[in-house]
Design a protein around this motif. Sequence first.
Motif, PDB file in Angstrom:
ATOM      1  N   ALA A   1      34.986  38.504  24.302  1.00 21.77           N
ATOM      2  CA  ALA A   1      35.172  38.773  22.875  1.00 21.77           C
ATOM      3  C   ALA A   1      36.461  38.184  22.322  1.00 21.77           C
ATOM      4  CB  ALA A   1      35.152  40.283  22.642  1.00 21.77           C
ATOM      5  N   GLY A   2      37.283  37.584  23.178  1.00 22.04           N
ATOM      6  CA  GLY A   2      38.525  36.973  22.714  1.00 22.04           C
ATOM      7  C   GLY A   2      39.683  37.933  22.563  1.00 22.04           C
ATOM      8  N   HIS A   3      39.554  39.123  23.141  1.00 20.18           N
ATOM      9  CA  HIS A   3      40.611  40.134  23.033  1.00 20.18           C
ATOM     10  C   HIS A   3      41.446  40.247  24.304  1.00 20.18           C
ATOM     11  CE1 HIS A   3      37.821  42.039  19.836  1.00 20.18           C
ATOM     12  NE2 HIS A   3      38.689  41.217  19.266  1.00 20.18           N
ATOM     13  N   GLY A   4      41.265  39.307  25.195  1.00 17.70           N
ATOM     14  CA  GLY A   4      42.043  39.253  26.418  1.00 17.70           C
ATOM     15  C   GLY A   4      41.902  37.870  27.018  1.00 17.70           C
ATOM     16  N   ALA A   5      42.928  37.442  27.776  1.00 17.26           N
ATOM     17  CA  ALA A   5      42.922  36.080  28.314  1.00 17.26           C
ATOM     18  C   ALA A   5      42.468  36.007  29.754  1.00 17.26           C
ATOM     19  CB  ALA A   5      44.324  35.473  28.190  1.00 17.26           C
ATOM     20  N   SER A   6      42.382  37.148  30.420  1.00 23.24           N
ATOM     21  CA  SER A   6      41.946  37.120  31.814  1.00 23.24           C
ATOM     22  C   SER A   6      41.393  38.472  32.215  1.00 23.24           C
ATOM     23  CB  SER A   6      43.095  36.726  32.749  1.00 23.24           C
ATOM     24  OG  SER A   6      44.167  37.649  32.668  1.00 23.24           O
ATOM     25  N   GLU A   7      40.618  38.465  33.299  1.00 20.81           N
ATOM     26  CA  GLU A   7      39.975  39.695  33.758  1.00 20.81           C
ATOM     27  C   GLU A   7      39.657  39.565  35.242  1.00 20.81           C
ATOM     28  OE1 GLU A   7      37.441  41.934  31.050  1.00 20.81           O
ATOM     29  OE2 GLU A   7      35.766  41.394  32.349  1.00 20.81           O
ATOM     30  N   PHE A   8      40.024  40.575  36.026  1.00 26.95           N
ATOM     31  CA  PHE A   8      39.698  40.599  37.446  1.00 26.95           C
ATOM     32  C   PHE A   8      38.286  41.141  37.629  1.00 26.95           C
ATOM     33  CE2 PHE A   8      44.333  40.776  37.467  1.00 26.95           C
ATOM     34  CZ  PHE A   8      44.664  39.866  38.469  1.00 26.95           C
ATOM     35  N   THR A   9      37.493  40.426  38.424  1.00 28.28           N
ATOM     36  CA  THR A   9      36.119  40.845  38.667  1.00 28.28           C
ATOM     37  C   THR A   9      35.617  40.118  39.913  1.00 28.28           C
ATOM     38  OG1 THR A   9      33.932  41.107  37.656  1.00 28.28           O
ATOM     39  CG2 THR A   9      35.081  39.038  37.235  1.00 28.28           C
ATOM     40  N   TRP A  10      34.353  40.337  40.265  1.00 29.99           N
ATOM     41  CA  TRP A  10      33.755  39.619  41.383  1.00 29.99           C
ATOM     42  C   TRP A  10      33.446  38.187  40.948  1.00 29.99           C
ATOM     43  CZ3 TRP A  10      34.439  42.096  45.687  1.00 29.99           C
ATOM     44  CH2 TRP A  10      34.490  43.491  45.684  1.00 29.99           C
ATOM     45  N   ASP A  11      33.668  37.237  41.843  1.00 32.34           N
ATOM     46  CA  ASP A  11      33.573  35.833  41.448  1.00 32.34           C
ATOM     47  C   ASP A  11      32.205  35.452  40.898  1.00 32.34           C
ATOM     48  OD1 ASP A  11      32.208  35.919  43.879  1.00 32.34           O
ATOM     49  OD2 ASP A  11      33.525  34.514  44.915  1.00 32.34           O
ATOM     50  N   ASN A  12      31.116  36.036  41.444  1.00 29.12           N
ATOM     51  CA  ASN A  12      29.789  35.621  40.973  1.00 29.12           C
ATOM     52  C   ASN A  12      29.433  36.216  39.614  1.00 29.12           C
ATOM     53  OD1 ASN A  12      29.486  38.176  42.480  1.00 29.12           O
ATOM     54  ND2 ASN A  12      27.317  37.964  41.977  1.00 29.12           N
ATOM     55  N   PHE A  13      30.276  37.103  39.082  1.00 33.75           N
ATOM     56  CA  PHE A  13      30.037  37.630  37.732  1.00 33.75           C
ATOM     57  C   PHE A  13      30.480  36.651  36.653  1.00 33.75           C
ATOM     58  CE2 PHE A  13      30.388  42.405  39.041  1.00 33.75           C
ATOM     59  CZ  PHE A  13      29.199  42.275  39.734  1.00 33.75           C
ATOM     60  N   THR A  14      31.089  35.543  37.058  1.00 32.46           N
ATOM     61  CA  THR A  14      31.638  34.598  36.085  1.00 32.46           C
ATOM     62  C   THR A  14      30.600  34.109  35.088  1.00 32.46           C
ATOM     63  OG1 THR A  14      33.135  33.848  37.828  1.00 32.46           O
ATOM     64  CG2 THR A  14      33.011  32.497  35.859  1.00 32.46           C
ATOM     65  N   VAL A  15      29.337  34.066  35.525  1.00 35.24           N
ATOM     66  CA  VAL A  15      28.292  33.548  34.642  1.00 35.24           C
ATOM     67  C   VAL A  15      28.174  34.355  33.358  1.00 35.24           C
ATOM     68  CG1 VAL A  15      26.960  32.499  36.500  1.00 35.24           C
ATOM     69  CG2 VAL A  15      26.571  34.888  35.918  1.00 35.24           C
ATOM     70  N   ARG A  16      28.521  35.635  33.391  1.00 32.48           N
ATOM     71  CA  ARG A  16      28.355  36.459  32.184  1.00 32.48           C
ATOM     72  C   ARG A  16      29.259  36.007  31.051  1.00 32.48           C
ATOM     73  NH1 ARG A  16      31.506  42.202  31.987  1.00 32.48           N
ATOM     74  NH2 ARG A  16      30.701  42.054  29.884  1.00 32.48           N
ATOM     75  N   TYR A  17      30.474  35.525  31.393  1.00 37.34           N
ATOM     76  CA  TYR A  17      31.426  35.165  30.337  1.00 37.34           C
ATOM     77  C   TYR A  17      30.953  33.941  29.562  1.00 37.34           C
ATOM     78  CZ  TYR A  17      34.160  38.425  33.073  1.00 37.34           C
ATOM     79  OH  TYR A  17      34.565  39.539  33.749  1.00 37.34           O
ATOM     80  N   SER A  18      30.402  32.979  30.279  1.00 30.34           N
ATOM     81  CA  SER A  18      29.877  31.788  29.608  1.00 30.34           C
ATOM     82  C   SER A  18      28.693  32.144  28.720  1.00 30.34           C
ATOM     83  CB  SER A  18      29.450  30.743  30.647  1.00 30.34           C
ATOM     84  OG  SER A  18      30.557  30.319  31.414  1.00 30.34           O
ATOM     85  N   ALA A  19      27.912  33.145  29.148  1.00 25.17           N
ATOM     86  CA  ALA A  19      26.762  33.576  28.349  1.00 25.17           C
ATOM     87  C   ALA A  19      27.202  34.370  27.126  1.00 25.17           C
ATOM     88  CB  ALA A  19      25.821  34.414  29.210  1.00 25.17           C
ATOM     89  N   GLU A  20      28.277  35.141  27.255  1.00 26.46           N
ATOM     90  CA  GLU A  20      28.711  36.023  26.169  1.00 26.46           C
ATOM     91  C   GLU A  20      29.682  35.376  25.199  1.00 26.46           C
ATOM     92  OE1 GLU A  20      28.686  40.335  28.539  1.00 26.46           O
ATOM     93  OE2 GLU A  20      30.571  39.379  27.958  1.00 26.46           O
ATOM     94  N   GLY A  21      30.576  34.531  25.724  1.00 27.08           N
ATOM     95  CA  GLY A  21      31.694  34.058  24.921  1.00 27.08           C
ATOM     96  C   GLY A  21      31.555  32.643  24.415  1.00 27.08           C
ATOM     97  N   ASP A  22      32.538  32.229  23.602  1.00 27.71           N
ATOM     98  CA  ASP A  22      32.516  30.908  22.986  1.00 27.71           C
ATOM     99  C   ASP A  22      33.570  29.966  23.554  1.00 27.71           C
ATOM    100  OD1 ASP A  22      30.494  31.718  21.205  1.00 27.71           O
ATOM    101  OD2 ASP A  22      31.989  32.621  19.871  1.00 27.71           O
ATOM    102  N   SER A  23      34.334  30.442  24.548  1.00 28.41           N
ATOM    103  CA  SER A  23      35.395  29.618  25.107  1.00 28.41           C
ATOM    104  C   SER A  23      34.951  28.998  26.425  1.00 28.41           C
ATOM    105  CB  SER A  23      36.657  30.474  25.307  1.00 28.41           C
ATOM    106  OG  SER A  23      37.778  29.654  25.600  1.00 28.41           O
ATOM    107  N   THR A  24      35.896  28.484  27.177  1.00 24.24           N
ATOM    108  CA  THR A  24      35.644  27.913  28.508  1.00 24.24           C
ATOM    109  C   THR A  24      36.340  28.795  29.527  1.00 24.24           C
ATOM    110  OG1 THR A  24      35.620  25.674  27.561  1.00 24.24           O
ATOM    111  CG2 THR A  24      35.860  25.864  29.950  1.00 24.24           C
ATOM    112  N   TYR A  25      35.604  29.209  30.560  1.00 21.11           N
ATOM    113  CA  TYR A  25      36.138  30.181  31.512  1.00 21.11           C
ATOM    114  C   TYR A  25      36.171  29.587  32.913  1.00 21.11           C
ATOM    115  CZ  TYR A  25      34.851  32.945  27.479  1.00 21.11           C
ATOM    116  OH  TYR A  25      34.718  33.412  26.193  1.00 21.11           O
ATOM    117  N   GLY A  26      37.141  30.024  33.692  1.00 16.85           N
ATOM    118  CA  GLY A  26      37.273  29.517  35.047  1.00 16.85           C
ATOM    119  C   GLY A  26      37.838  30.565  35.980  1.00 16.85           C
TER     120      GLY A  26
END
Length: 428
Positions: free
Chosen positions: A266-291
């Motif tokens: 949602a653009g209200h934070g610059a980073s988030e700790f999570t499981w590595d394979n959950f990364t796909v959700r951010y690309s589906a939800e957000g408008d930025s580029t995530y790594g």
Amino acid sequence: MGTSRNVERRTILKAAGASAAALGLAATAGCGGGTGSGDGTVTIRYSWWGAEERAQKINKTIALFEKKYPKIKVKTDFQTYASFWEKFQTQAAGGNPPDVFQNAVTFLRKYDKRGILLDLKSQVQAGNLSLDHFRAGVTKVGEVDGKQLGIPVGSNTMALVIDKKVYEKAGVEPHTGWTWDDYFKALKTIHDRTKVAGDTGYFTIMYLYDLYLRQNGKAFYTADGLGFDKADLTEWWTDGYNRVKAGLVTDLKVVQQDTPKSSLSAGHGASEFTWDNFTVRYSAEGDSTYGLAPIPTMDGKHTGQYLASLMLSASTRTAHPKEVAQFIDFMVHDPEVGKIMGYDRGILASTEQYTAYRPTDAVNKEIAQYEDDTAKAGVLGTITPHPSGADTIEAAFLRIGGDLGQGKTKVSDAVKQFFTESEAAFQA
């Protein structure tokens, strides 16, 4: 299997924890479960949690299995995470759990204690199930007290997901071996230069705190309790709350308002700790580029990381242990199954499936590369088997930490409440 910033886990852990404390499961043994027919065909019941996309993939793999084993039919059932465990507890208490089911490390000791989980070593010894050809260290996730209670289908490890555009704008570059001091300085730099909170709430994530403790010679769990004391948690939660007040961590009221989206998406934070394979959700939800970025360390080397896993377990009450073992073996080793499932349940656990599936999209390629790099770095340790009650405790850590972040309770009261609820969970 397992929990973190995953929306599904965030919303259901309260329900899972509450129902676990309320329901005492009787130990069961003997025959039951699947059914047989006059022509020698047997039916086994297979249950899992997940969304419709996972169900579609699993149904395709079952069609392959039934083609290879025409005398074994598979009856399926899938639910959301919360509904799955509520239904499973009812089935187990009634002596009628599914023959084979998706499981996670959080639940191994709990249901082993109640006599629900079949030790699959007997089927390995009988030649119906193979523990060969797994990625290094993965099968250990399913081991408890010398028993093989689960066979991994996929693995993952904790990572830091970042909004690359925000990090670049702030001039922050994560690097292998960076320390917690480096990370916290990065949060301030990001906030000062971009007006975006640097993190979405690291201090409420049980699995991240476990890594921090492991870096300091402790762990979240011992075999039968907590591996840290009130002073440890007081320090962790005090630091976290102070960073919320300073604007370096997203206001947890905003985090709630963003749900079911992540505040990172949602653009209200610059980073988030999570499981590595959950990364796909951010690309589906957000408008930025995530790594993916490395876990911060105390000493520039030891991250405390380990492989966690979703796995398949079997019931002690199944009437068809051989067929269940053959089913599990097919599901974890067959290359075509790996191609169908991809990284839906984590990085594929067996080498046959890992080799067979090669991701073509950038996000999954980065996930695979992250796990390869982490393994090559030699930082992966062995996960501590979670004691009975761990599911309730994880829910409490997230909930109480969230209340603290919103200013609903003081640190001292939050710590006291967490230890009180944990003790009750261990005794349930």
